[in-house]
Design a protein around this motif. Structure first.
Motif, PDB file in Angstrom:
ATOM      1  N   TRP A  47       0.831  -1.206   0.000  1.00 17.68           N
ATOM      2  CA  TRP A  47       0.000   0.000   0.000  1.00 17.68           C
ATOM      3  C   TRP A  47       0.868   1.260   0.000  1.00 17.68           C
ATOM      4  O   TRP A  47       0.629   2.196  -0.752  1.00 17.68           O
ATOM      5  N   GLN A  50       2.592   1.729  -3.382  1.00 23.87           N
ATOM      6  CA  GLN A  50       1.662   2.229  -4.385  1.00 23.87           C
ATOM      7  C   GLN A  50       1.416   3.719  -4.211  1.00 23.87           C
ATOM      8  O   GLN A  50       1.338   4.462  -5.186  1.00 23.87           O
ATOM      9  N   ARG A  51       1.289   4.169  -2.978  1.00 27.12           N
ATOM     10  CA  ARG A  51       1.076   5.599  -2.728  1.00 27.12           C
ATOM     11  C   ARG A  51       2.293   6.413  -3.159  1.00 27.12           C
ATOM     12  O   ARG A  51       2.161   7.466  -3.767  1.00 27.12           O
ATOM     13  N   ARG A  54       2.431   6.559  -7.038  1.00 22.37           N
ATOM     14  CA  ARG A  54       1.461   7.486  -7.614  1.00 22.37           C
ATOM     15  C   ARG A  54       1.849   8.929  -7.353  1.00 22.37           C
ATOM     16  O   ARG A  54       1.651   9.790  -8.190  1.00 22.37           O
ATOM     17  N   ARG A  55       2.420   9.198  -6.188  1.00 21.74           N
ATOM     18  CA  ARG A  55       2.833  10.560  -5.849  1.00 21.74           C
ATOM     19  C   ARG A  55       4.008  10.991  -6.726  1.00 21.74           C
ATOM     20  O   ARG A  55       4.135  12.145  -7.093  1.00 21.74           O
TER      21      ARG A  55
END
Length: 57
Positions: A47, A50-51, A54-55
């Motif tokens: 998790w 993934q964050r 994306r950032r």
């Protein structure tokens, strides 16, 4: 073919029962706890990565 399936089921069942007989409740609880901790850590790391991914985009 049917006798081969019965033989395989018998061998598998006997192996599982002999392993269960060797393990204590304490060992099974410890294994379940470690598996749960591993699943939570794996989920959290995935998790977070993934964050971060994306950032960064």
């Amino acid at each position: 073919m049917k006798s081969n399936q019965q033989l395989g089921i018998g061998i598998t069942g006997g192996t599982l029962l002999s392993v269960i007989g060797q393990l204590g409740v304490h060992d099974m609880l410890r294994t379940a706890l470690l598996a749960a901790i591993g699943a939570v850590v794996s989920f959290t790391v995935t998790w977070l990565l993934q964050r971060l991914w994306r950032r960064g985009r």
